[in-house]
Design an enzyme around this catalytic site. Sequence first.
Site, short mmCIF file in Angstrom:
data_model
loop_
_atom_site.label_atom_id
_atom_site.label_comp_id
_atom_site.label_asym_id
_atom_site.label_seq_id
_atom_site.Cartn_x
_atom_site.Cartn_y
_atom_site.Cartn_z
N VAL A 127 0.90 -1.43 -0.17
CA VAL A 127 0.04 -0.07 -0.05
C VAL A 127 0.88 1.43 0.07
O VAL A 127 0.39 2.35 -0.31
CB VAL A 127 -0.96 0.05 1.13
CG1 VAL A 127 -2.31 -0.77 0.95
CG2 VAL A 127 -0.21 -0.14 2.56
N LYS A 128 2.20 0.91 0.45
CA LYS A 128 3.11 2.47 0.24
C LYS A 128 2.64 3.49 0.98
O LYS A 128 2.64 4.62 0.39
CB LYS A 128 3.71 2.49 -1.08
CG LYS A 128 4.50 1.54 -1.62
CD LYS A 128 4.96 1.93 -3.15
CE LYS A 128 5.94 0.75 -3.73
NZ LYS A 128 5.04 -0.52 -3.96
N ARG A 129 1.92 3.29 2.21
CA ARG A 129 1.45 4.42 2.85
C ARG A 129 2.38 5.48 3.64
O ARG A 129 3.45 4.95 4.02
CB ARG A 129 0.26 3.90 3.80
CG ARG A 129 -1.02 3.26 3.52
CD ARG A 129 -1.71 4.06 2.50
NE ARG A 129 -2.98 3.57 2.11
CZ ARG A 129 -3.35 3.27 0.78
NH1 ARG A 129 -2.54 3.72 -0.21
NH2 ARG A 129 -4.52 2.66 0.65
#
Length: 279
Positions: free
Chosen positions: A95-97
């Site tokens: 999700v590369k948050r």
Amino acid sequence: MESFGVRLDRVTAARGPLCVGIDPHAGLLERWGLSNDVAGLTRFSETVVEALADRVAVFKPQSAFYEQFGSKGLAVLESIIRQLREAGALVLLDVKRGDIGSTVAAYAAAYLDPSSPLYVDAITASPFLGVGSLAPMFDLAAKNGGGVFVLALTSNPEGGSVQRAVAADGRTVAQTVIDEISQLNAGATPIGSMGLVVGATVGDTGHDLSRVNGPLLAPGLGAQGGTAQDLRTVFGSAIGSVLPSYSREVLGKGPEIAGLRAAADRALDDVRAALSAAS
Ligand SMILES: O=C(O)c1cc(=O)[nH]c(=O)n1[C@@H]1O[C@H](COP(=O)(O)O)[C@@H](O)[C@H]1O
């Protein structure tokens, strides 16, 4: 609750050091003879689960391909996360948050709190608002036996202009990220739960990965041109902590179950050969 590092160590010892990314690209759906809609997404995802869930250590579904179909896509994601975990695999949701700390706490609750519908074993995170802003994720992961994989040196050609920029103290941005994650993993055995993402395409990094004591996710293998042999050059003495990750290289061999299994077996053979040649 056992730490993510302990759980990762156990499942990779049993199934081999391999992560398969689940990236249902429109082009792949088409190649599999599926429609580019929720029905196609469901069929694709369930075929990957049927073929590989009981034999691959870690799966990395790419959230974007599910989010693009709205709540119905997220329902498919929730369902396959549950099925993969029930089959004994770990799920690393890509999700590369990243955000300011108070918002990061909500992202952490969404993915790393066991009561959440999207609860997973680990997530990917972006440190470019400052590694410290990710603290609520690290804290909740540590509390619940989860993991966080923080971007350091990404596989895409554009990454270097930010990640290799030199900060005021003379270190690159990436080395700062590496060092801060190393501190979080200090003293953990057999390996810490906070990982880094370093692309298999980046060559000799010129960065010091020797003190990370955490898992090193290596995407960029196969479709992006990285090979298992490249892992030695990229990771040097840290190669024992590498978790190689393939998406299209494996998924492109579907939709037959046998084709997917053969591709995952081949990928595992390749990475095992590369990792053992290096040790
Ligand atoms: O965090 C990631 O997984 C990631 C980091 C990176 O540096 N490069 C990278 O390609 N990825 C992801 O890894 C997957 C690569 O897919 P393939 O190129 O098909 O193996 C995609 O889901 C990317 O979003």
